[in-house]
Design a protein around this motif. Structure first.
Motif, PDB file in Angstrom:
ATOM      1  N   ASN A  47       2.041  44.578  69.052  1.00 37.49           N
ATOM      2  CA  ASN A  47       2.147  44.228  70.589  1.00 37.49           C
ATOM      3  C   ASN A  47       1.576  43.341  70.506  1.00 37.49           C
ATOM      4  OD1 ASN A  47       1.981  47.537  70.701  1.00 37.49           O
ATOM      5  ND2 ASN A  47       0.078  46.837  69.192  1.00 37.49           N
ATOM      6  N   GLN A  48       1.406  41.892  70.289  1.00 37.72           N
ATOM      7  CA  GLN A  48       1.635  40.456  71.011  1.00 37.72           C
ATOM      8  C   GLN A  48       2.586  40.408  71.004  1.00 37.72           C
ATOM      9  OE1 GLN A  48      -2.032  39.340  68.417  1.00 37.72           O
ATOM     10  NE2 GLN A  48      -2.642  38.524  70.067  1.00 37.72           N
ATOM     11  N   GLY A  49       2.994  40.642  69.486  1.00 38.08           N
ATOM     12  CA  GLY A  49       4.228  39.926  69.384  1.00 38.08           C
ATOM     13  C   GLY A  49       5.840  40.842  70.768  1.00 38.08           C
ATOM     14  N   ASN A  50       5.659  41.554  70.125  1.00 32.23           N
ATOM     15  CA  ASN A  50       6.504  42.635  71.640  1.00 32.23           C
ATOM     16  C   ASN A  50       6.249  41.711  72.927  1.00 32.23           C
ATOM     17  OD1 ASN A  50       7.518  43.868  69.643  1.00 32.23           O
ATOM     18  ND2 ASN A  50       6.452  45.398  69.945  1.00 32.23           N
ATOM     19  N   GLY A  51       4.873  41.454  73.347  1.00 32.98           N
ATOM     20  CA  GLY A  51       4.683  40.726  74.202  1.00 32.98           C
ATOM     21  C   GLY A  51       5.859  39.343  75.190  1.00 32.98           C
ATOM     22  N   TYR A  52       5.885  39.002  73.365  1.00 31.61           N
ATOM     23  CA  TYR A  52       6.625  37.113  74.006  1.00 31.61           C
ATOM     24  C   TYR A  52       8.421  37.769  73.780  1.00 31.61           C
ATOM     25  CZ  TYR A  52       2.775  34.028  72.925  1.00 31.61           C
ATOM     26  OH  TYR A  52       1.536  33.540  73.737  1.00 31.61           O
ATOM     27  N   ALA A  53       7.918  38.903  73.055  1.00 34.16           N
ATOM     28  CA  ALA A  53      10.426  38.938  72.448  1.00 34.16           C
ATOM     29  C   ALA A  53      10.208  39.991  74.176  1.00 34.16           C
ATOM     30  CB  ALA A  53       9.998  40.332  71.286  1.00 34.16           C
ATOM     31  N   LYS A  54       9.509  40.114  74.853  1.00 35.15           N
ATOM     32  CA  LYS A  54       9.999  40.879  76.016  1.00 35.15           C
ATOM     33  C   LYS A  54      10.113  39.334  77.466  1.00 35.15           C
ATOM     34  CE  LYS A  54       7.595  45.283  76.251  1.00 35.15           C
ATOM     35  NZ  LYS A  54       6.571  46.068  76.476  1.00 35.15           N
ATOM     36  N   MET A  55       9.230  38.745  76.892  1.00 30.88           N
ATOM     37  CA  MET A  55       9.734  37.285  77.788  1.00 30.88           C
ATOM     38  C   MET A  55      10.725  36.659  77.301  1.00 30.88           C
ATOM     39  SD  MET A  55       7.025  37.839  80.015  1.00 30.88           S
ATOM     40  CE  MET A  55       6.928  36.503  80.694  1.00 30.88           C
ATOM     41  N   ALA A  56      11.033  36.486  76.027  1.00 32.50           N
ATOM     42  CA  ALA A  56      12.018  35.763  75.835  1.00 32.50           C
ATOM     43  C   ALA A  56      13.524  36.756  76.486  1.00 32.50           C
ATOM     44  CB  ALA A  56      11.978  36.103  73.854  1.00 32.50           C
ATOM     45  N   ALA A  57      13.709  38.387  76.311  1.00 35.42           N
ATOM     46  CA  ALA A  57      14.834  39.128  76.324  1.00 35.42           C
ATOM     47  C   ALA A  57      14.340  38.132  78.724  1.00 35.42           C
ATOM     48  CB  ALA A  57      14.146  40.230  76.405  1.00 35.42           C
ATOM     49  N   LYS A  58      13.776  38.396  78.701  1.00 33.31           N
ATOM     50  CA  LYS A  58      13.406  37.877  80.659  1.00 33.31           C
ATOM     51  C   LYS A  58      14.378  36.792  80.863  1.00 33.31           C
ATOM     52  CE  LYS A  58      10.784  39.098  84.325  1.00 33.31           C
ATOM     53  NZ  LYS A  58       9.466  38.242  84.981  1.00 33.31           N
ATOM     54  N   TYR A  59      13.817  35.732  79.706  1.00 35.28           N
ATOM     55  CA  TYR A  59      14.400  34.487  80.268  1.00 35.28           C
ATOM     56  C   TYR A  59      15.930  34.745  79.508  1.00 35.28           C
ATOM     57  CZ  TYR A  59      14.752  29.484  79.325  1.00 35.28           C
ATOM     58  OH  TYR A  59      14.175  28.045  80.126  1.00 35.28           O
ATOM     59  N   LYS A  60      16.484  35.118  78.446  1.00 32.82           N
ATOM     60  CA  LYS A  60      17.534  35.039  78.808  1.00 32.82           C
ATOM     61  C   LYS A  60      18.937  35.728  79.955  1.00 32.82           C
ATOM     62  CE  LYS A  60      21.180  36.003  75.611  1.00 32.82           C
ATOM     63  NZ  LYS A  60      21.779  35.261  73.876  1.00 32.82           N
ATOM     64  N   GLU A  61      18.012  36.913  80.191  1.00 33.08           N
ATOM     65  CA  GLU A  61      18.270  37.287  80.874  1.00 33.08           C
ATOM     66  C   GLU A  61      18.826  36.450  82.227  1.00 33.08           C
ATOM     67  OE1 GLU A  61      16.683  40.350  82.985  1.00 33.08           O
ATOM     68  OE2 GLU A  61      16.941  41.814  81.650  1.00 33.08           O
ATOM     69  N   GLN A  62      17.516  35.860  82.874  1.00 26.98           N
ATOM     70  CA  GLN A  62      17.753  34.306  83.723  1.00 26.98           C
ATOM     71  C   GLN A  62      18.364  33.909  83.775  1.00 26.98           C
ATOM     72  OE1 GLN A  62      13.783  33.853  85.219  1.00 26.98           O
ATOM     73  NE2 GLN A  62      13.161  36.324  85.384  1.00 26.98           N
ATOM     74  N   THR A  63      18.093  32.834  81.901  1.00 28.67           N
ATOM     75  CA  THR A  63      18.835  31.341  82.618  1.00 28.67           C
ATOM     76  C   THR A  63      20.123  30.999  80.850  1.00 28.67           C
ATOM     77  OG1 THR A  63      17.699  31.437  80.151  1.00 28.67           O
ATOM     78  CG2 THR A  63      16.834  30.277  82.236  1.00 28.67           C
ATOM     79  N   GLY A  64      20.434  32.846  80.001  1.00 28.87           N
ATOM     80  CA  GLY A  64      21.283  32.838  79.511  1.00 28.87           C
ATOM     81  C   GLY A  64      20.662  31.901  77.582  1.00 28.87           C
ATOM     82  N   ILE A  65      19.719  31.459  77.828  1.00 29.42           N
ATOM     83  CA  ILE A  65      19.331  30.726  76.373  1.00 29.42           C
ATOM     84  C   ILE A  65      18.750  31.699  75.345  1.00 29.42           C
ATOM     85  CG2 ILE A  65      17.435  28.914  76.120  1.00 29.42           C
ATOM     86  CD1 ILE A  65      18.360  27.624  78.060  1.00 29.42           C
ATOM     87  N   THR A  66      18.814  31.705  74.681  1.00 31.71           N
ATOM     88  CA  THR A  66      18.098  32.834  73.608  1.00 31.71           C
ATOM     89  C   THR A  66      17.470  31.876  73.032  1.00 31.71           C
ATOM     90  OG1 THR A  66      20.061  33.678  72.842  1.00 31.71           O
ATOM     91  CG2 THR A  66      18.486  34.264  71.729  1.00 31.71           C
ATOM     92  N   VAL A  67      15.833  32.822  72.796  1.00 31.06           N
ATOM     93  CA  VAL A  67      14.493  32.667  72.335  1.00 31.06           C
ATOM     94  C   VAL A  67      14.376  33.331  71.254  1.00 31.06           C
ATOM     95  CG1 VAL A  67      11.926  32.116  72.458  1.00 31.06           C
ATOM     96  CG2 VAL A  67      13.786  31.645  74.377  1.00 31.06           C
ATOM     97  N   GLU A  68      14.612  32.961  70.226  1.00 34.70           N
ATOM     98  CA  GLU A  68      14.463  33.418  68.257  1.00 34.70           C
ATOM     99  C   GLU A  68      13.064  34.016  68.089  1.00 34.70           C
ATOM    100  OE1 GLU A  68      15.720  33.837  64.173  1.00 34.70           O
ATOM    101  OE2 GLU A  68      16.588  32.508  65.206  1.00 34.70           O
TER     102      GLU A  68
END
Lengths: 419, 303
Positions: A47-68
């Protein structure tokens, strides 16, 4: 033949040079690095990991930058980053347990993000020159969970208001009653962690470990009382021995529904909300003997490492700490925010989060003092290798050393590392 | 090409064949040996004389690490436990594969191929996974074995929090994981023993047991030596399995040498100190290997 060899050699050199070129070019934060995902080391449950994963997906949507997001088991994270630093292979950013002298100087100053986002500065690692090495990712506090279904089945009461807070003796008696009446396998499990153990020590009036006037680290008499008490609990009837002595997973044990209570912390709430379906659980006040205390502090700290992607990583972090995004992260991950002025709309378990906030408020000043001492030492590059408090306690529980020897060994290890 | 040229060039060609060719073939090994053994080995030896912590420039401290090491109670504890594990593991790792191999080559055996596949299977699994499998099986609160014991109304055992039972599980898991390879060595060796010996023996009225003691076992001698040597070194260096099985637990009771080195080196970042411990372990392994080779040579001379 010679010509061919020379041509081949020239080609190889050219390729190597090009490789270096793109590497050094990227260090200025140019677009060359944008194609490479930002590696983000962290550890947490799903669950904790998913929080960051969801935010990373959002960031990718907004900026096109992938956070792995690279999930690393908590037990290995410290070693893994240490090894990465030694191998010159650090990720772009990481959510770490603490500052390690080995890679301290490879971090980027996060002062501007901390200021802009009103991050709780007590929980940031900084030096006297004002460089901020890390900012808290979120706040956590030690707390107790009970299997509400078992307590109700046994007809045993538990405190529901501050006036009813129980002592350890009362809690143990209550949990034993639950065991006897429901056939639950164990009364209590506790994470094998010095963080949880320290909270337990505070509750017995221990002042934990601090330097005395000559700089030698030592503790007070209550620590021994608490350790001896802890050993009587670890009798394989009330608490399973294999958690502290071997590798049994207390979280899984509690989830089995066979354990009356679980001494852990606020980070479990999000996990339990999703993954416990067979019984009802509740967050309850920590027992006091006689001190009411929870060990709270930064769950972890965010650091950005120097390197070609440092600027990109900082951009991501400052985006993540914007009030709206940060509140969302706290909501997704079930975390207590480490910045002021953040309103989190917890979808579930509001009462549990409120209880933790009350516990943090009621914690004695020593908790924050020790936390501050720890952060100060981290920045000074003074660190204790390994975890002597946990390791010596394990040896004590296993009968390899006495409580006095364990305390002496801890004193010595801390003095050696921190004096 | 005229014959005179050919005869004149012949010595050079011969020279190349006799000297250069072997060199070319061995050079690969020499380079690999240098890169993967001599270099890290020398580096380890150098680190053992320093207080290196993984970063910065190593500071030479002379013999300090060795002096501390020989006064370190934890080191002796790990060393003693390693010896105990080895003394227990080597006979088991010898007897069990031999027993299975004898069964598999026996003329009474049916379905030998299928059985061989089954017995070989654990060898394909990484020791880390072997450790995890056995941890699940012998988990104290949720393990399969304790579950079965409970079903049978038998008392459950403390497979992880009792030091000796934990060592027993280590031996069991180690045997399960390592049997396949040794079994193959024995099968190959058993098949090389001429059948005529057995036929002659049975005509003379020797029982199968007698044949095993007087023909099979003596003729397995070179393989046995190899198995014992490899087994001893393997047991002394056991690591991955224990790391995942019980982490050297309960407490630090079953921390063996390599795990001790790993813990001091990587968890406590005492690379110099851990290197010194590694050097001592290497020395012990070399002494063991030399002693065993001596015994083997003496045995062969007499035989």
């Amino acid at each position: 033949m010679k010509k061919l060899l020379a041509a081949g050699l020239g080609l190889a050199l050219a390729l190597t040079a090009a490789g270096c070129g793109s590497g050094s070019g990227a260090s200025s934060g140019g677009s060359a690095a944008s194609t490479k995902p930002l590696q983000f080391y962290q550890s947490g449950d799903a669950n904790q990991g998913n929080g960051y994963a969801k935010m990373a997906a959002k960031y990718k949507e907004q900026t096109g930058i992938t956070v792995e997001i690279v999930e690393i088991p908590n037990a290995d994270l410290k070693t893994k980053i240490k090894n990465a630093a030694q191998a010159n292979d650090l990720p772009a950013l990481a959510r770490v347990g603490g500052i390690d002298p080995i890679w301290k100087d490879a971090t980027v100053d996060l002062k501007d993000i901390a200021t802009a986002s009103k991050v709780k500065m007590d929980l940031a690692a900084k030096d006297e020159k004002g460089k901020v090495y890390s900012i808290p990712s979120d706040v956590t506090a030690v707390g107790m969970f009970i299997n509400k279904t078992l307590f109700e089945k046994a007809g045993v009461k538990y405190p529901t208001s501050e006036a009813e807070i129980w002592t350890w003796d009362e809690f143990v008696a209550a949990a034993k009653q639950v065991q006897a009446k429901t056939g639950a396998k164990y009364g209590l499990v506790m994470d094998k962690s010095s963080h949880r153990l320290n909270s337990f020590l505070y509750e017995f009036g221990s002042t934990q470990w601090q330097p005395d006037s000559s700089g030698n680290w030592t503790t007070n008499a209550q620590t021994k009382t608490a350790l001896e008490y802890f050993k009587t609990l670890n009798d394989d009837k009330f608490m399973p021995k294999a958690v502290w002595l071997a590798k049994d997973d207390p979280n899984a044990l509690f989830k089995s529904g066979q354990v009356a209570a679980y001494y852990s912390g606020s980070w479990q709430i999000a996990d339990f909300a999703v993954n416990i379906k067979d019984f009802q659980w509740a967050s309850v006040y920590l027992p006091k003997q006689p001190v009411r205390a929870t060990n709270f502090g930064n769950a972890a700290s965010m650091v950005v490492f120097e390197g070609p992607q440092a600027q990109q990583a900082k951009d991501f972090l400052s985006w993540l700490y914007k009030a709206d995004n940060y509140a969302l992260l706290c909501q997704y991950s079930g975390m207590l925010p480490a910045a002021d002025g953040i309103t989190v709309t917890y979808a579930n378990n509001k009462e549990a989060f409120d209880l933790y906030n009350a516990e943090i408020k009621a914690a004695p000043p020593i908790v924050a003092q020790i936390k501050g001492l720890g952060l100060k030492n981290e920045v000074l590059g003074k660190a204790v290798d390994g975890d002597p408090v946990r390791d010596e306690t394990v040896k004590f529980l296993n009968g390899e050393v006495t409580s006095d020897q364990a305390i002496t060994n801890i004193n010595n290890a801390l003095t050696k590392g921190l004096k | 090409m005229s014959t005179t040229v050919a005869s004149r060039r012949k010595p050079t060609a011969q020279l190349v064949r006799e000297h250069l060719t072997p060199l070319v073939f061995t050079i690969t090994t020499m380079v690999l040996f240098a890169i993967f053994f001599v270099w890290p080995g020398s580096l380890g030896l150098f680190y053992s004389f320093t207080s290196y912590r993984g970063v910065g420039t190593p500071k030479v401290v002379g013999l300090e690490n060795y002096v501390t090491l020989f006064g370190d109670a934890d080191f002796y504890k790990a060393l003693l436990r390693t010896f105990l594990y080895t003394v227990l593991a080597v006979p088991i790792h010898y007897v069990v594969p031999l027993f299975i191999a004898v069964l598999l080559v026996s003329k009474h055996m049916r379905g030998a191929t299928a059985a061989r596949v089954v017995f070989f299977f654990p060898w394909l699994i990484s020791p880390i996974v072997v450790g995890i499998i056995w941890r699940w099986m012998f988990g104290e609160s949720f393990g399969f074995v304790n579950y079965v014991l409970q079903l049978l109304q038998l008392p459950t055992a403390r497979w992880q929090s009792d030091g000796n039972l934990a060592l027993f599980v280590m031996l069991l898991a180690g045997t399960w994981g390592g049997t396949a390879f040794t079994m193959l060595l024995f099968i190959a060796a058993l098949k090389n023993i001429p059948r005529s010996y057995y036929e002659a023996a049975s005509i003379d009225g020797a029982s199968e047991w007698r044949q095993f003691w007087s023909i099979t076992l003596p003729l397995l001698r070179p393989t046995s030596f190899l198995v014992v040597l490899l087994g001893t070194i393997g047991a002394m260096k056991e690591f991955a399995l224990i790391q995942t099985l019980n982490d050297g637990g309960p407490g630090t009771e079953n921390v063996l040498m390599v795990q001790y080195i790993y813990k001091t080196g990587f968890e406590y970042a005492r690379i110099g100190y851990a290197s010194a411990a590694s050097m001592v372990l290497m020395l012990i392994l070399m002494v063991i290997a030399i002693i065993q080779m001596r015994i083997d040579n003496r045995g062969s001379d007499q035989g």
